[in-house]
Design an enzyme around this catalytic site. Sequence first.
Site, PDB file in Angstrom:
ATOM      1  N   LYS A  78       0.835  -1.190   0.000  1.00  0.00           N
ATOM      2  CA  LYS A  78       0.000   0.000   0.000  1.00  0.00           C
ATOM      3  C   LYS A  78       0.877   1.249   0.000  1.00  0.00           C
ATOM      4  O   LYS A  78       1.882   1.310   0.713  1.00  0.00           O
ATOM      5  CB  LYS A  78      -0.910  -0.023   1.233  1.00  0.00           C
ATOM      6  CG  LYS A  78      -1.944   1.094   1.287  1.00  0.00           C
ATOM      7  CD  LYS A  78      -2.815   0.933   2.527  1.00  0.00           C
ATOM      8  CE  LYS A  78      -3.875   2.011   2.643  1.00  0.00           C
ATOM      9  NZ  LYS A  78      -4.697   1.843   3.858  1.00  0.00           N
ATOM     10  N   SER A 153      -9.566   1.742   3.178  1.00  0.00           N
ATOM     11  CA  SER A 153      -8.726   2.523   2.277  1.00  0.00           C
ATOM     12  C   SER A 153      -7.702   1.703   1.506  1.00  0.00           C
ATOM     13  O   SER A 153      -7.051   2.206   0.589  1.00  0.00           O
ATOM     14  CB  SER A 153      -7.996   3.594   3.093  1.00  0.00           C
ATOM     15  OG  SER A 153      -7.125   2.999   4.051  1.00  0.00           O
ATOM     16  N   SER A 177      -9.745  -0.560   7.304  1.00  0.00           N
ATOM     17  CA  SER A 177      -9.156  -0.283   5.989  1.00  0.00           C
ATOM     18  C   SER A 177      -8.540  -1.482   5.300  1.00  0.00           C
ATOM     19  O   SER A 177      -8.274  -1.450   4.098  1.00  0.00           O
ATOM     20  CB  SER A 177      -8.093   0.816   6.112  1.00  0.00           C
ATOM     21  OG  SER A 177      -8.690   2.066   6.346  1.00  0.00           O
TER      22      SER A 177
END
Length: 279
Positions: A78, A153, A177
Amino acid sequence: MVALFELGARRAADAIRNGEQTTEALAEALLARCAASPLNAFISLEAERLRAAARAADKRRQRGERLGPLHGVPLALKDNIDTADFPTTGGTPALAAHRPKRNAPIVQRLLDAGAIVLGKTNLQELAYGPTNNNAAFGPARNPYDPTRIPGGSSGGSAAAVAARLAPAALGTDTGGSIRVPAALCGITSMRPTASLPAVPPRSRPLLSKGCASGCRAAISGKISTPSSPRFLKQPLARLREAGVVLVEGDVANVAALDAAAGFPIMLYETVIELISGRA
């Protein structure tokens, strides 16, 4: 025969270690898969850098060097996790040119275990939100229906794994997330338990200290009924066996209370971190 891009991290590591496959072949299969993908799962994907890392991994194996448990496995990260060899944008234009001086500890541990970086994945801007609709880098999309969201996210990481663009990926999770994208993309996720002192300040309101025997824990009365599924009953039974006193009750207007406290606290603490230079 299973296609190379179908290999998960463990099977890929075994195949490379046993000489059944090369890292270079796996990298090429993943790059081809990524190039054909409409999901916008990655913010940074540098093909030549990946190829060079794959060739180096294969040479180490050929020389008979000691191999780590993830030797040669390309992993997606990420793009709010620091990497010295890639930009770390946090999904925001303000950090588009940000290049950290060192790897995050988790990245360094993966590299020390032999893994290589496939690329940096898309995310909700600054990891604030559940959709992964990123105005700066474009939205990541759900592998099963590109007209829908992958969740956020960590949506890019989840989409990459679900679409077989990466054997595995890292995300981050304060309030769902990792778990939300995994659920929406149909994959398995794991959010490890974090000790309170190590958690960033903005995460602390969502965590509580561990308790010993005899502590009291609140649960919703809606999940402790006789008709509740077994996967809910088993954890509750284990808590009771450990001596935890479960107190049933439901909070009125919980959504409104969460909205009033959750993001205002997190956003405030983010500002404090930025001012103090910790973010």
